[in-house]
Write a protein that holds these residues in place. Sequence first.
Motif, PDB file in Angstrom:
ATOM      1  N   ILE A   1      29.051  37.173 -67.727  1.00 55.78           N
ATOM      2  CA  ILE A   1      30.259  37.817 -68.571  1.00 55.78           C
ATOM      3  C   ILE A   1      30.722  39.367 -67.928  1.00 55.78           C
ATOM      4  O   ILE A   1      32.098  39.550 -67.827  1.00 55.78           O
ATOM      5  CB  ILE A   1      30.044  38.064 -70.048  1.00 55.78           C
ATOM      6  CG1 ILE A   1      29.802  36.644 -70.408  1.00 55.78           C
ATOM      7  CG2 ILE A   1      30.980  38.841 -70.741  1.00 55.78           C
ATOM      8  CD1 ILE A   1      29.413  36.515 -71.706  1.00 55.78           C
TER       9      ILE A   1
ATOM     10  N   THR B   1      33.123  33.514 -80.255  1.00 55.56           N
ATOM     11  CA  THR B   1      32.558  34.864 -80.501  1.00 55.56           C
ATOM     12  C   THR B   1      32.887  35.914 -79.588  1.00 55.56           C
ATOM     13  O   THR B   1      32.907  35.641 -78.200  1.00 55.56           O
ATOM     14  CB  THR B   1      30.980  34.714 -80.801  1.00 55.56           C
ATOM     15  OG1 THR B   1      30.818  33.771 -81.850  1.00 55.56           O
ATOM     16  CG2 THR B   1      30.383  36.180 -80.989  1.00 55.56           C
TER      17      THR B   1
ATOM     18  N   LEU C   1      30.853  43.999 -82.393  1.00 58.93           N
ATOM     19  CA  LEU C   1      30.489  43.778 -80.947  1.00 58.93           C
ATOM     20  C   LEU C   1      30.178  45.145 -80.377  1.00 58.93           C
ATOM     21  O   LEU C   1      28.849  45.441 -79.890  1.00 58.93           O
ATOM     22  CB  LEU C   1      31.230  43.237 -80.028  1.00 58.93           C
ATOM     23  CG  LEU C   1      31.076  43.388 -78.635  1.00 58.93           C
ATOM     24  CD1 LEU C   1      30.019  42.399 -78.142  1.00 58.93           C
ATOM     25  CD2 LEU C   1      32.554  42.693 -77.826  1.00 58.93           C
TER      26      LEU C   1
ATOM     27  N   PHE D   1      24.370  37.406 -74.801  1.00 55.28           N
ATOM     28  CA  PHE D   1      24.869  36.788 -73.626  1.00 55.28           C
ATOM     29  C   PHE D   1      24.808  37.384 -72.190  1.00 55.28           C
ATOM     30  O   PHE D   1      25.427  37.102 -71.234  1.00 55.28           O
ATOM     31  CB  PHE D   1      26.581  37.104 -73.911  1.00 55.28           C
ATOM     32  CG  PHE D   1      26.931  36.459 -75.291  1.00 55.28           C
ATOM     33  CD1 PHE D   1      27.536  34.893 -75.120  1.00 55.28           C
ATOM     34  CD2 PHE D   1      26.924  36.884 -76.410  1.00 55.28           C
ATOM     35  CE1 PHE D   1      27.827  34.376 -76.156  1.00 55.28           C
ATOM     36  CE2 PHE D   1      27.366  36.486 -77.575  1.00 55.28           C
ATOM     37  CZ  PHE D   1      27.889  34.936 -77.379  1.00 55.28           C
TER      38      PHE D   1
ATOM     39  N   ALA E   1      31.823  38.206 -76.826  1.00 55.01           N
ATOM     40  CA  ALA E   1      30.698  38.330 -76.106  1.00 55.01           C
ATOM     41  C   ALA E   1      30.828  39.649 -75.240  1.00 55.01           C
ATOM     42  O   ALA E   1      29.541  40.201 -74.968  1.00 55.01           O
ATOM     43  CB  ALA E   1      30.573  37.282 -75.219  1.00 55.01           C
TER      44      ALA E   1
ATOM     45  N   GLU F   1      35.265  35.904 -74.636  1.00 58.31           N
ATOM     46  CA  GLU F   1      35.231  34.997 -75.722  1.00 58.31           C
ATOM     47  C   GLU F   1      34.215  33.942 -75.449  1.00 58.31           C
ATOM     48  O   GLU F   1      34.510  33.162 -74.205  1.00 58.31           O
ATOM     49  CB  GLU F   1      36.357  34.469 -76.319  1.00 58.31           C
ATOM     50  CG  GLU F   1      36.387  34.236 -77.861  1.00 58.31           C
ATOM     51  CD  GLU F   1      37.503  34.005 -78.351  1.00 58.31           C
ATOM     52  OE1 GLU F   1      37.538  33.109 -79.249  1.00 58.31           O
ATOM     53  OE2 GLU F   1      38.700  34.356 -77.836  1.00 58.31           O
ATOM     54  N   SER F   2      33.105  33.815 -75.976  1.00 61.28           N
ATOM     55  CA  SER F   2      32.177  32.603 -75.718  1.00 61.28           C
ATOM     56  C   SER F   2      31.880  31.912 -77.022  1.00 61.28           C
ATOM     57  O   SER F   2      31.407  32.580 -77.896  1.00 61.28           O
ATOM     58  CB  SER F   2      31.066  33.029 -74.885  1.00 61.28           C
ATOM     59  OG  SER F   2      30.184  31.880 -74.710  1.00 61.28           O
TER      60      SER F   2
ATOM     61  N   HIS G   1      27.429  41.920 -75.070  1.00 60.17           N
ATOM     62  CA  HIS G   1      26.326  41.752 -76.410  1.00 60.17           C
ATOM     63  C   HIS G   1      25.358  41.018 -75.647  1.00 60.17           C
ATOM     64  O   HIS G   1      25.171  40.376 -74.691  1.00 60.17           O
ATOM     65  CB  HIS G   1      27.171  40.414 -77.416  1.00 60.17           C
ATOM     66  CG  HIS G   1      26.487  39.915 -78.497  1.00 60.17           C
ATOM     67  ND1 HIS G   1      24.997  39.823 -78.522  1.00 60.17           N
ATOM     68  CD2 HIS G   1      26.854  40.193 -79.792  1.00 60.17           C
ATOM     69  CE1 HIS G   1      24.634  39.659 -79.584  1.00 60.17           C
ATOM     70  NE2 HIS G   1      25.733  39.788 -80.453  1.00 60.17           N
TER      71      HIS G   1
ATOM     72  N   MET H   1      33.531  30.280 -71.223  1.00 62.72           N
ATOM     73  CA  MET H   1      33.899  31.698 -71.588  1.00 62.72           C
ATOM     74  C   MET H   1      35.256  31.763 -71.292  1.00 62.72           C
ATOM     75  O   MET H   1      35.827  31.179 -70.314  1.00 62.72           O
ATOM     76  CB  MET H   1      33.029  32.554 -70.850  1.00 62.72           C
ATOM     77  CG  MET H   1      33.436  33.944 -71.121  1.00 62.72           C
ATOM     78  SD  MET H   1      33.006  35.008 -69.815  1.00 62.72           S
ATOM     79  CE  MET H   1      32.689  34.179 -68.319  1.00 62.72           C
TER      80      MET H   1
END
Length: 164
Positions: free
Chosen positions: A98, A64, A17, A93, A66, A60-61, A90, A1
């Motif tokens: 995150i 995508t 998102l 996740f 997240a 970003e993970s 999201h 991530m």
Amino acid sequence: MMIRPIESNDAKEFLELNKRVDASGFMLHEPGERNTTVDQQKEAIEKVLSEERSAFFVAESAGTLAGFIAAFGGKMKRNKHSAYIALGVHDAFYGQGIATSLIERVYEWANEMGISRLELTVIKDNEKAINLYQKMGFQIEGEKIHSLMIDGQPANEYYMYKLN
């Protein structure tokens, strides 16, 4: 991530998102209510990025987006030491740290900017978010009574803050 500043070319994915985060029922927009276009989203991102005392980061993970956190700094002498934050992750996740990483990044930014107060509002029934914010050092400052109408019923929000 990876945590990074949002870019205007993230607008389309960020809008997707946002819609997914809205579906949680814990954001200001009702699920399905957001009708922002990609161009409007791009303009909104560019506006925040142009403000000297505001910041916008994404997580970003696996390529995508997240999650996100936005911090909107005060514009007047009397409130430029503070910033209001908005956070969303999201649901696919959840539980991956995150939100914690995004909040920590805003703490770094706030220290760099000389911002000593972070504040937010959270729906009183969102226990998961309240627990996260408290774990990260936020305290409940007060309660906004009937500040929202959710499914035709009044809902309360907590004001929360953290001093640096």
